[in-house]
Design a protein around this motif. Sequence first.
Motif, PDB file in Angstrom:
ATOM      1  N   ALA A   1       0.814  -1.217   0.000  1.00 15.96           N
ATOM      2  CA  ALA A   1       0.000   0.000   0.000  1.00 15.96           C
ATOM      3  C   ALA A   1       0.850   1.272   0.000  1.00 15.96           C
ATOM      4  N   LEU A   2       2.162   1.115   0.205  1.00 16.30           N
ATOM      5  CA  LEU A   2       3.062   2.279   0.270  1.00 16.30           C
ATOM      6  C   LEU A   2       3.975   2.275  -0.954  1.00 16.30           C
ATOM      7  N   ASP A   3       3.446   2.753  -2.078  1.00 13.87           N
ATOM      8  CA  ASP A   3       4.160   2.629  -3.350  1.00 13.87           C
ATOM      9  C   ASP A   3       4.772   3.944  -3.831  1.00 13.87           C
ATOM     10  N   THR A   4       4.920   4.907  -2.908  1.00 16.45           N
ATOM     11  CA  THR A   4       5.542   6.189  -3.257  1.00 16.45           C
ATOM     12  C   THR A   4       6.789   6.383  -2.388  1.00 16.45           C
ATOM     13  N   PRO A   5       7.727   7.245  -2.804  1.00 15.58           N
ATOM     14  CA  PRO A   5       8.979   7.417  -2.047  1.00 15.58           C
ATOM     15  C   PRO A   5       8.784   7.887  -0.605  1.00 15.58           C
ATOM     16  N   THR A   6       7.726   8.648  -0.359  1.00 21.02           N
ATOM     17  CA  THR A   6       7.412   9.061   1.014  1.00 21.02           C
ATOM     18  C   THR A   6       5.913   8.891   1.226  1.00 21.02           C
ATOM     19  N   THR A   7       5.525   8.808   2.482  1.00 22.29           N
ATOM     20  CA  THR A   7       4.101   8.647   2.787  1.00 22.29           C
ATOM     21  C   THR A   7       3.722   9.514   3.973  1.00 22.29           C
ATOM     22  N   ASP A   8       2.479  10.025   3.955  1.00 20.48           N
ATOM     23  CA  ASP A   8       2.023  10.864   5.067  1.00 20.48           C
ATOM     24  C   ASP A   8       1.190  10.022   6.045  1.00 20.48           C
ATOM     25  N   THR A   9       0.675  10.685   7.056  1.00 17.21           N
ATOM     26  CA  THR A   9      -0.017   9.977   8.136  1.00 17.21           C
ATOM     27  C   THR A   9      -1.273   9.269   7.636  1.00 17.21           C
TER      28      THR A   9
ATOM     29  N   HIS B   1      -2.008   8.233   4.578  1.00 21.14           N
ATOM     30  CA  HIS B   1      -1.624   7.133   3.686  1.00 21.14           C
ATOM     31  C   HIS B   1      -1.144   5.942   4.509  1.00 21.14           C
ATOM     32  N   PHE B   2      -0.380   6.208   5.552  1.00 30.53           N
ATOM     33  CA  PHE B   2       0.129   5.125   6.379  1.00 30.53           C
ATOM     34  C   PHE B   2      -1.005   4.462   7.168  1.00 30.53           C
TER      35      PHE B   2
ATOM     36  N   ALA C   1      -4.330  -0.394   7.833  1.00 31.78           N
ATOM     37  CA  ALA C   1      -5.632  -1.055   7.698  1.00 31.78           C
ATOM     38  C   ALA C   1      -5.526  -2.266   6.777  1.00 31.78           C
ATOM     39  N   ALA C   2      -4.746  -2.132   5.710  1.00 36.04           N
ATOM     40  CA  ALA C   2      -4.529  -3.263   4.801  1.00 36.04           C
ATOM     41  C   ALA C   2      -3.812  -4.402   5.519  1.00 36.04           C
ATOM     42  N   GLY C   3      -2.879  -4.050   6.400  1.00 37.23           N
ATOM     43  CA  GLY C   3      -2.175  -5.060   7.187  1.00 37.23           C
ATOM     44  C   GLY C   3      -3.112  -5.810   8.109  1.00 37.23           C
TER      45      GLY C   3
ATOM     46  N   PHE D   1      -4.334   5.363  15.540  1.00 36.19           N
ATOM     47  CA  PHE D   1      -3.553   6.017  14.489  1.00 36.19           C
ATOM     48  C   PHE D   1      -4.487   6.735  13.517  1.00 36.19           C
ATOM     49  N   GLN D   2      -5.577   6.044  13.135  1.00 41.14           N
ATOM     50  CA  GLN D   2      -6.543   6.625  12.191  1.00 41.14           C
ATOM     51  C   GLN D   2      -7.195   7.879  12.772  1.00 41.14           C
TER      52      GLN D   2
END
Length: 207
Positions: free
Chosen positions: A92-100, A102-103, A108-110, A138-139
């Motif tokens: 689910a984290l397919d970009t060079p950086t991720t924000d809160t 997105h994480f 949630a996918a995990g 976290f959400q």
Amino acid sequence: MDTDLARTWVQAIAAAVEQHKDHLTQLDSAIGDADHGVNMHRGFSATRMALADYKADTPGAVLVKTGSTLISSVGGASGPLYGGAFRAIGKALDTPTTDTRHFAAALAAGLASVQKLGAAAPGDKTMIDAYAPALAAFQQQADAGADFAAAAVAAADAAEEGMRATTPMQARKGRASYLGARSIGHQDPGATSTALIFRALAETVGA
């Protein structure tokens, strides 16, 4: 989170598991196979080695590699459960950086991966009893506009609260469920290692 932070998080988990492996095994000896600490230590030691010379462009790639290594190196149910969770988070984290936010979606996918494989729900005395409240915390922080560090601390606190709440529960899933009422009064080892993972995240992003 970027690639370096993802690596540091996994290294912090490995260090926490190494530090607490005997405690995890003690917990598991009461209601399981007495191998959770050994298995988790083996798995995260292997991930540490696997990531040492691994070139990754995204934090997701680091976490997918972590998950794949856990699946191949951890015995019992823990390998597929923890490995599958890290793979799902990473994918689910397919970009060079991720924000809160997105994480939060990645976490949630995990959790969905763990629930699909283990068929457990909150209250069954499993790792989900730490993971689900951590995700919710976290959400909630992400939706309120909090930064990553604040969300991670809230998640770690909630995971530890969930971990402690497993003690009075009767296990309904996994090896511990065979004990019936005798599983009551023991903290769940999977919830405990899950809390270690979230605390490692909080300490990594807060450092």
